[in-house]
Design a protein around this motif. Structure first.
Motif, PDB file in Angstrom:
ATOM      1  N   LYS A 205       0.852  -1.196   0.000  1.00 56.99           N
ATOM      2  CA  LYS A 205       0.000   0.000   0.000  1.00 56.99           C
ATOM      3  C   LYS A 205       0.883   1.238   0.000  1.00 56.99           C
ATOM      4  CE  LYS A 205      -2.426  -0.946   3.553  1.00 56.99           C
ATOM      5  NZ  LYS A 205      -3.524  -0.850   4.518  1.00 56.99           N
ATOM      6  N   PRO A 206       0.391   2.380  -0.503  1.00 57.38           N
ATOM      7  CA  PRO A 206       1.205   3.589  -0.538  1.00 57.38           C
ATOM      8  C   PRO A 206       1.679   3.991   0.858  1.00 57.38           C
ATOM      9  CG  PRO A 206      -0.790   3.864  -1.855  1.00 57.38           C
ATOM     10  CD  PRO A 206      -0.940   2.578  -1.101  1.00 57.38           C
ATOM     11  N   LEU A 207       2.841   4.604   0.914  1.00 59.30           N
ATOM     12  CA  LEU A 207       3.461   4.947   2.193  1.00 59.30           C
ATOM     13  C   LEU A 207       2.568   5.860   3.026  1.00 59.30           C
ATOM     14  CD1 LEU A 207       6.094   4.431   3.785  1.00 59.30           C
ATOM     15  CD2 LEU A 207       7.000   6.551   2.795  1.00 59.30           C
ATOM     16  N   ASP A 208       1.913   6.850   2.386  1.00 58.45           N
ATOM     17  CA  ASP A 208       1.070   7.765   3.163  1.00 58.45           C
ATOM     18  C   ASP A 208      -0.116   7.023   3.795  1.00 58.45           C
ATOM     19  OD1 ASP A 208      -0.012   7.350   0.628  1.00 58.45           O
ATOM     20  OD2 ASP A 208      -0.545   9.455   0.292  1.00 58.45           O
ATOM     21  N   ASP A 209      -0.703   6.076   3.061  1.00 58.27           N
ATOM     22  CA  ASP A 209      -1.803   5.278   3.620  1.00 58.27           C
ATOM     23  C   ASP A 209      -1.312   4.418   4.777  1.00 58.27           C
ATOM     24  OD1 ASP A 209      -3.488   6.357   1.754  1.00 58.27           O
ATOM     25  OD2 ASP A 209      -3.559   4.578   0.458  1.00 58.27           O
ATOM     26  N   TYR A 210      -0.122   3.819   4.608  1.00 56.36           N
ATOM     27  CA  TYR A 210       0.416   2.961   5.672  1.00 56.36           C
ATOM     28  C   TYR A 210       0.657   3.777   6.944  1.00 56.36           C
ATOM     29  CZ  TYR A 210       2.961  -0.445   8.321  1.00 56.36           C
ATOM     30  OH  TYR A 210       3.319  -1.302   9.329  1.00 56.36           O
ATOM     31  N   PHE A 211       1.325   4.923   6.797  1.00 59.92           N
ATOM     32  CA  PHE A 211       1.583   5.779   7.963  1.00 59.92           C
ATOM     33  C   PHE A 211       0.280   6.141   8.673  1.00 59.92           C
ATOM     34  CE2 PHE A 211       5.863   7.978   6.648  1.00 59.92           C
ATOM     35  CZ  PHE A 211       6.517   6.771   6.832  1.00 59.92           C
ATOM     36  N   ARG A 212      -0.706   6.556   7.886  1.00 67.60           N
ATOM     37  CA  ARG A 212      -1.969   7.014   8.467  1.00 67.60           C
ATOM     38  C   ARG A 212      -2.654   5.890   9.249  1.00 67.60           C
ATOM     39  NH1 ARG A 212      -3.557   9.322   4.271  1.00 67.60           N
ATOM     40  NH2 ARG A 212      -4.765   7.607   3.370  1.00 67.60           N
ATOM     41  N   GLU A 213      -2.689   4.689   8.662  1.00 67.50           N
ATOM     42  CA  GLU A 213      -3.407   3.575   9.295  1.00 67.50           C
ATOM     43  C   GLU A 213      -2.686   2.999  10.503  1.00 67.50           C
ATOM     44  OE1 GLU A 213      -4.452   0.557   6.407  1.00 67.50           O
ATOM     45  OE2 GLU A 213      -5.025   2.099   4.937  1.00 67.50           O
ATOM     46  N   HIS A 214      -1.356   2.960  10.449  1.00 68.36           N
ATOM     47  CA  HIS A 214      -0.618   2.201  11.468  1.00 68.36           C
ATOM     48  C   HIS A 214       0.150   3.062  12.473  1.00 68.36           C
ATOM     49  CE1 HIS A 214      -1.503  -1.650   9.559  1.00 68.36           C
ATOM     50  NE2 HIS A 214      -1.362  -1.000   8.410  1.00 68.36           N
ATOM     51  N   ILE A 215       0.265   4.357  12.228  1.00 64.55           N
ATOM     52  CA  ILE A 215       0.965   5.233  13.172  1.00 64.55           C
ATOM     53  C   ILE A 215       0.124   6.470  13.502  1.00 64.55           C
ATOM     54  CG2 ILE A 215       3.034   6.652  13.585  1.00 64.55           C
ATOM     55  CD1 ILE A 215       4.581   4.659  11.791  1.00 64.55           C
TER      56      ILE A 215
END
Length: 404
Positions: A205-215
Motif C-alpha cells: 500500500k502507498p506509504l502515506d496510507d500505511y503511515f496514516r493507518e498504522h501510526i
C-alpha cells in the motif's frame, strides 16, 4: 524553590530560561523566525511555549498548532513503520536488499571519474536492510556536496524534485555507484527513502496510507502527513534560509509551497509536515516502550533493539563516518535503527544520558527521548540548514538543567 514550581521533577522556573534564551539570542536578533518548544516527563507535558513569527512577511505569530516541515524527523517514523513489518515476520534485518529490489543485485562502488563516465568496482559486501536503517548502505545525499557520486545525485535531482517518485529513485540508484561497500562506513543518505519504498512493497500500500493507518490514526496525529491540507494552510509556517551575517531570507512561502500540493514523491527520509503536539504523541510512544494512550505502535523489545547502537564494534559516528554532516553531534553518539543513540555523555560534550535517542531535520527541528529520565523534548522552527546555530546543544543543557 516552592513545590508548586516543580512539575514531574522539572523546575518551571528553569524551563522558562529556554524562552528567554531563544528570544534574546535568536528571535529578537532575527536569527530564527520562531520557536515552539515542548518538554514532557513521566508522560506529562510539563512545559510548552510558542514564540516569534511563523510567517515574518505576513506578521503571523507562531502558535502551538503551527505546522512545520519536519524533514528528517520523518526518518524515525519510517523506521518504526519498517520495524512494525519486521515484527510481522515480513523480512529479516540481514536480508539482502536485492531480495526485494532485484535490480540492486550487482551494486558497484565508486573508483573514479564523473557522471556518467564512472569507473567502478564490484561491492565487497552485500547491502542488507540493516545497512539501510543504519545509514551504512553506501548511498549518499546530493546536498552533501562532497564527492563525484553526490554530484550525480544533484544532477539527477535524487534528493527530491517535482518529477521524482519512489520507483524512479530506486531505479536511478541501481545505476549509480555506492560511496563504499555496504557495512564498512557510515554516511547520511537517502537510505531511509529506500526503506519507505520497502514499506510500500512489503505492506502492498502507498506509504502515506500505511503511515496514516498504522501510526498517525492510532496516535491521534491528525495534523501529520505528506501534504498540508487546505484547512491547515493558515497554520503552515514559512521556511527561511540562513544568510551570511546571521540573517535569513524566505526559502519557502507557505502560500506557494510544494507541501500544499499532492506529492508525487512520498519521501520517507524527509517528506512530512507535523505539529509539536502530534510529534509529541509519536515521541511519547517511543519514550513509553512503544505505547501511548492505550495504542501500541511497536513492541517493547523491538524498540529496545532499535535504540541500541548498531554500529560495528559499538563504535561511535566519528570512527565510521566518511562525511562531516549529521543531524546530531558526532562525538559520543552511535546509531540505531532509525535514530542516533548517545553512547558516551562525557565524550559528547553535551548534558544528557547514555541511551538518549532522537534526530533532527534540515530546517533545524529536533527531538530527543531520554529513557533514563523518562523525558521528551521537541523543538520546532524553520531555518535551513540545521547546522546554522548550536541551539540543539543549548536546549539539551537547559532541559537537563531543569531536572531537580
Amino acid at each position: 524553590m516552592r513545590e508548586s514550581d516543580v512539575v514531574a521533577g522539572l523546575s518551571l522556573e528553569r524551563l522558562e530560561r529556554i524562552s528567554r534564551h531563544l528570544e534574546d539570542q535568536y528571535i529578537r536578533p532575527g536569527k530564527l523566525p520562531c520557536a515552539v518548544t515542548l518538554v514532557a516527563r513521566h508522560g506529562q507535558i510539563v512545559w510548552v511555549n510558542a514564540q516569534g513569527l511563523m510567517d515574518v512577511e505576513r506578521n503571523r505569530p507562531a502558535r502551538r498548532d503551527t505546522l512545520f516541515r519536519i524533514y528528517s524527523m520523518t526518518k524515525p517514523v519510517t523506521s518504526i513503520a519498517m520495524m512494525q513489518l519486521y515484527e510481522q515476520g515480513r523480512f529479516l534485518l540481514d536480508d539482502p536488499v536485492h531480495k526485494y529490489i532485484p535490480s540492486w543485485r550487482n551494486l558497484r562502488v565508486y573508483k573514479g571519474g564523473t557522471y556518467p563516465e564512472f569507473e567502478t568496482e564490484p561491492a565487497a559486501t552485500t547491502m542488507t536492510i540493516r545497512d539501510l536503517l543504519t545509514h551504512m548502505s553506501g548511498l549518499t545525499y546530493g546536498f552533501l556536496e562532497r564527492t563525484n557520486v553526490d554530484a550525480a545525485y544533484r544532477q539527477l535531482k535524487l534528493d527530491g524534485s517535482s518529477i521524482l517518485t519512489l520507483d524512479k529513485l530506486v531505479d536511478r540508484l541501481a545505476e549509480l555507484p555506492l560511496e563504499f561497500s555496504p557495512g564498512t562506513a557510515w554516511n547520511y543518505s537517502v537510505s531511509t527513502d529506500v526503506v519507505g519504498y520497502l514499506v510500500q512493497l512489503l505492506a502492498d500500500k502507498p506509504l502515506d496510507d500505511y503511515f496514516r493507518e498504522h501510526i498517525f490514526a492510532p496516535l491521534g496525529m491528525m495534523d501529520t502527513g505528506f501534504q498540508v491540507r487546505p484547512d491547515q494552510l493558515d497554520r503552515f509556517a514559512a521556511c527561511y534560509l540562513h544568510q551570511p551575517g546571521d540573517t535569513m531570507k524566505l526559502q519557502d512561502d507557505p502560500d506557494r509551497s510544494r507541501f500544499s500540493k499532492p506529492p508525487r514523491f512520498l519521501s520517507g527520509g524527509g517528506g512530512l509536515v507535523s505539529t509539536i503536539d502530534d510529534y509529541h504523541s509519536f515521541a511519547q510512544a517511543l519514550c513509553q516502550g512503544g505505547e501511548y494512550r492505550g495504542q501500541r505502535i511497536i513492541g517493547r523489545k523491538t524498540l529496545e533493539f532499535m535504540r541500541r547502537n548498531h554500529l560495528p564494534g559499538n563504535r561511535d559516528l566519528p570512527a565510521l563516518s566518511i562525511g562531516a554532516f549529521s543531524e546530531t553531534p558526532y562525538e559520543g553518539s552511535g546509531f540505531g535503527l532509525g535514530f542516533s543513540v548517545k553512547t558516551d555523555v562525557a565524550k559528547s560534550l553535551t548534558n544528557g544520558s547514555e541511551g538518549e535517542f532522537g534526530w533532527g531535520g534540515l530546517a533545524s527541528t529536533n527531538f530527543f527521548v531520554d529513557p533514563k529520565e523518562d523525558m521528551v523534548m521537541i523543538f520546532m522552527t524553520q531555518l535551513m540548514p540545521s547546522s546554522s546555530y548550536p541551539v540543539r546543544q543549548e536546549l539539551r543543557a537547559m532541559v537537563h538543567g531543569a531536572l531537580v
